[in-house]
Design an enzyme around this catalytic site. Sequence first.
Site, PDB file in Angstrom:
ATOM      1  N   THR A 139      40.610  35.701  24.963  1.00  0.00           N
ATOM      2  CA  THR A 139      39.954  36.450  26.040  1.00  0.00           C
ATOM      3  C   THR A 139      39.033  37.515  25.464  1.00  0.00           C
ATOM      4  OG1 THR A 139      40.309  37.511  28.182  1.00  0.00           O
ATOM      5  CG2 THR A 139      41.922  38.027  26.466  1.00  0.00           C
TER       6      THR A 139
ATOM      7  N   LYS B 110      35.627  35.276  23.378  1.00  0.00           N
ATOM      8  CA  LYS B 110      35.404  33.916  23.894  1.00  0.00           C
ATOM      9  C   LYS B 110      34.189  33.227  23.255  1.00  0.00           C
ATOM     10  CE  LYS B 110      37.578  34.559  28.405  1.00  0.00           C
ATOM     11  NZ  LYS B 110      37.448  34.447  29.852  1.00  0.00           N
TER      12      LYS B 110
ATOM     13  N   ASP C 259      37.942  28.192  32.209  1.00  0.00           N
ATOM     14  CA  ASP C 259      37.624  29.204  33.231  1.00  0.00           C
ATOM     15  C   ASP C 259      36.857  28.605  34.413  1.00  0.00           C
ATOM     16  OD1 ASP C 259      38.786  31.518  32.217  1.00  0.00           O
ATOM     17  OD2 ASP C 259      37.074  31.971  30.935  1.00  0.00           O
TER      18      ASP C 259
ATOM     19  N   GLY D 182      26.327  38.276  38.994  1.00  0.00           N
ATOM     20  CA  GLY D 182      26.774  38.631  37.647  1.00  0.00           C
ATOM     21  C   GLY D 182      26.248  37.633  36.636  1.00  0.00           C
ATOM     22  N   ALA D 183      26.070  38.114  35.411  1.00  0.00           N
ATOM     23  CA  ALA D 183      25.555  37.221  34.351  1.00  0.00           C
ATOM     24  C   ALA D 183      26.301  37.462  33.043  1.00  0.00           C
ATOM     25  CB  ALA D 183      24.056  37.436  34.172  1.00  0.00           C
TER      26      ALA D 183
ATOM     27  N   ASN E 178      21.876  39.487  38.993  1.00  0.00           N
ATOM     28  CA  ASN E 178      22.607  40.433  38.161  1.00  0.00           C
ATOM     29  C   ASN E 178      21.924  41.784  38.204  1.00  0.00           C
ATOM     30  OD1 ASN E 178      24.737  40.887  36.217  1.00  0.00           O
ATOM     31  ND2 ASN E 178      23.175  40.976  34.604  1.00  0.00           N
TER      32      ASN E 178
ATOM     33  N   ILE F  77      36.041  36.764  41.879  1.00  0.00           N
ATOM     34  CA  ILE F  77      36.987  36.314  40.843  1.00  0.00           C
ATOM     35  C   ILE F  77      37.893  37.440  40.341  1.00  0.00           C
ATOM     36  CG2 ILE F  77      35.384  34.465  40.168  1.00  0.00           C
ATOM     37  CD1 ILE F  77      35.129  35.970  37.441  1.00  0.00           C
TER      38      ILE F  77
ATOM     39  N   GLN G  62      43.048  28.265  35.597  1.00  0.00           N
ATOM     40  CA  GLN G  62      42.568  28.195  34.206  1.00  0.00           C
ATOM     41  C   GLN G  62      43.775  28.144  33.271  1.00  0.00           C
ATOM     42  OE1 GLN G  62      42.819  30.629  31.629  1.00  0.00           O
ATOM     43  NE2 GLN G  62      43.903  32.055  32.971  1.00  0.00           N
TER      44      GLN G  62
HETATM   45  P1  NAP Z   1      31.336  40.757  31.142  1.00  0.00           P
HETATM   46  O1  NAP Z   1      30.913  39.624  30.284  1.00  0.00           O
HETATM   47  O2  NAP Z   1      31.499  42.105  30.519  1.00  0.00           O
HETATM   48  O3  NAP Z   1      30.231  40.871  32.323  1.00  0.00           O
HETATM   49  C1  NAP Z   1      30.251  41.977  33.189  1.00  0.00           C
HETATM   50  C2  NAP Z   1      29.324  41.730  34.388  1.00  0.00           C
HETATM   51  O4  NAP Z   1      29.544  42.817  35.311  1.00  0.00           O
HETATM   52  C3  NAP Z   1      27.837  41.722  34.060  1.00  0.00           C
HETATM   53  O5  NAP Z   1      27.153  40.874  34.938  1.00  0.00           O
HETATM   54  C4  NAP Z   1      27.444  43.197  34.327  1.00  0.00           C
HETATM   55  O6  NAP Z   1      26.074  43.381  34.670  1.00  0.00           O
HETATM   56  C5  NAP Z   1      28.300  43.457  35.555  1.00  0.00           C
HETATM   57  N1  NAP Z   1      28.524  44.886  35.742  1.00  0.00           N
HETATM   58  C6  NAP Z   1      29.316  45.713  34.997  1.00  0.00           C
HETATM   59  N2  NAP Z   1      29.250  46.959  35.486  1.00  0.00           N
HETATM   60  C7  NAP Z   1      28.416  46.913  36.561  1.00  0.00           C
HETATM   61  C8  NAP Z   1      27.940  47.902  37.466  1.00  0.00           C
HETATM   62  N3  NAP Z   1      28.321  49.179  37.404  1.00  0.00           N
HETATM   63  N4  NAP Z   1      27.090  47.509  38.436  1.00  0.00           N
HETATM   64  C9  NAP Z   1      26.698  46.226  38.536  1.00  0.00           C
HETATM   65  N5  NAP Z   1      27.098  45.253  37.701  1.00  0.00           N
HETATM   66  C10 NAP Z   1      27.951  45.603  36.721  1.00  0.00           C
HETATM   67  O7  NAP Z   1      32.711  40.467  31.880  1.00  0.00           O
HETATM   68  P2  NAP Z   1      33.323  39.032  32.316  1.00  0.00           P
HETATM   69  O8  NAP Z   1      34.136  38.493  31.220  1.00  0.00           O
HETATM   70  O9  NAP Z   1      32.232  38.201  32.852  1.00  0.00           O
HETATM   71  O10 NAP Z   1      34.345  39.474  33.466  1.00  0.00           O
HETATM   72  C11 NAP Z   1      33.851  39.955  34.699  1.00  0.00           C
HETATM   73  C12 NAP Z   1      34.969  40.075  35.718  1.00  0.00           C
HETATM   74  O11 NAP Z   1      35.559  38.806  35.981  1.00  0.00           O
HETATM   75  C13 NAP Z   1      36.101  40.986  35.297  1.00  0.00           C
HETATM   76  O12 NAP Z   1      36.418  41.771  36.417  1.00  0.00           O
HETATM   77  C14 NAP Z   1      37.254  40.028  34.981  1.00  0.00           C
HETATM   78  O13 NAP Z   1      38.515  40.608  35.246  1.00  0.00           O
HETATM   79  C15 NAP Z   1      36.978  38.903  35.941  1.00  0.00           C
HETATM   80  N6  NAP Z   1      37.514  37.604  35.470  1.00  0.00           N
HETATM   81  C16 NAP Z   1      38.438  36.958  36.245  1.00  0.00           C
HETATM   82  C17 NAP Z   1      38.942  35.743  35.819  1.00  0.00           C
HETATM   83  C18 NAP Z   1      39.978  35.030  36.655  1.00  0.00           C
HETATM   84  O14 NAP Z   1      40.637  34.126  36.122  1.00  0.00           O
HETATM   85  N7  NAP Z   1      40.146  35.344  37.917  1.00  0.00           N
HETATM   86  C19 NAP Z   1      38.511  35.166  34.622  1.00  0.00           C
HETATM   87  C20 NAP Z   1      37.547  35.838  33.861  1.00  0.00           C
HETATM   88  C21 NAP Z   1      37.048  37.071  34.295  1.00  0.00           C
HETATM   89  P3  NAP Z   1      24.998  43.835  33.552  1.00  0.00           P
HETATM   90  O15 NAP Z   1      24.625  42.582  32.815  1.00  0.00           O
HETATM   91  O16 NAP Z   1      23.881  44.388  34.340  1.00  0.00           O
HETATM   92  O17 NAP Z   1      25.675  44.835  32.663  1.00  0.00           O
END
Ligand code: NAP
Length: 301
Positions: free
Chosen positions: A64, A68, A105, A129-130, A152, A238, A268
């Site tokens: 994680t 990843k 995932d 989101g990206a 995003n 998610i 997942q």
């Molecule tokens: P990541 O790679 O760090 O990506 C974070 C994303 O959030 C980016 O798009 C970022 O936008 C956006 N973001 C962060 N702060 C923000 C803000 N203040 N305003 C607007 N956008 C913001 O994280 P990730 O691994 O993709 O995980 C994202 C979320 O998914 C987490 O909450 C995680 O817990 C959840 N998740 C859930 C599962 C599940 O099995 N349910 C699996 C994986 C992840 P920018 O590019 O503009 O920074």
Amino acid sequence: MSNVQKYGVFGDPIHHSLSPVMHNAAFSNLGIPAVYEAFLVKPGDLEHAVLKAKDDGFRGLNITIPHKESVLKFDFISPDPFSKMVGAANTLRFLPTGIEAFNTDAMGALLALESENCSTDGKNILVIGAGGASRSISFLFGQRQNPLKIINRTAEKAEKLAAEISGKTGNNVSAGGFSNLLDDVEWADIIIQTTELGMGKYESVSVFDQTESVDSDENLRNNLLKKYLTPNTVVFDIVYNPKETKFLKEARTAGAKTINGTMMLVYQGALAFELWTGQKPDVSVMKDAVLKALDAKQNEK
Ligand code: NAP
């Protein structure tokens, strides 16, 4: 030699992980002698930690944040076609012939939608989101040739991801920032929220707070959202902690069908479990374990 099978998850931070309770419940339910533990692995230590797990006889690992993508850099790991295309893996399987990598995932997200009777074929998908999670999910729907838009906060990141997916899948994926959020919401049949908004330090923030086209007044906002979200729109966030993010609550109040991230986490994990053991776990046992652990966390607050 002990016949207890070893599994685990590597990440940093890792103390919050629900994977140990979820997998240990599934192992115990099937009577498989196994132990699944969470390990704090710092970025510079990943290669050594994976090789040590192999030497220690581990059968499988979840990988994680923040590993990843970097886990696929090691030439002793063979990615399956999907994780290779995405460039990220969340599951390793240790075999006598080598170490294989998978990305469960995206399929976890798809199964979560299907478990709520949400068919995705041909549907317009809006991914918000990206980051890493968006990447896997967007690649999956790109590959399935769904009409797909990625938006995003940092629009360039969404544009870069969309161009990459278009190039690899032949799908014409569009992208942007949050400035046309309401039009994008209206276009979508399924909205998948993958940012961190709604959890942790962003618990009181929803994507609708990030665009000037949406009022901050609750009633005005609800009336506005009702015009853009229909009872047929599926809104999938998610995030699983909290169970209902501010964004999901707003979508539900406006009349959309909503789904939270719990079942994506469960599926997942279930897919990884099956890759490791060749057995299908009982997803309801895994879900119950996750919900119980989340309730315990809630009570600690
Ligand atoms: P990541 O790679 O760090 O990506 C974070 C994303 O959030 C980016 O798009 C970022 O936008 C956006 N973001 C962060 N702060 C923000 C803000 N203040 N305003 C607007 N956008 C913001 O994280 P990730 O691994 O993709 O995980 C994202 C979320 O998914 C987490 O909450 C995680 O817990 C959840 N998740 C859930 C599962 C599940 O099995 N349910 C699996 C994986 C992840 P920018 O590019 O503009 O920074």
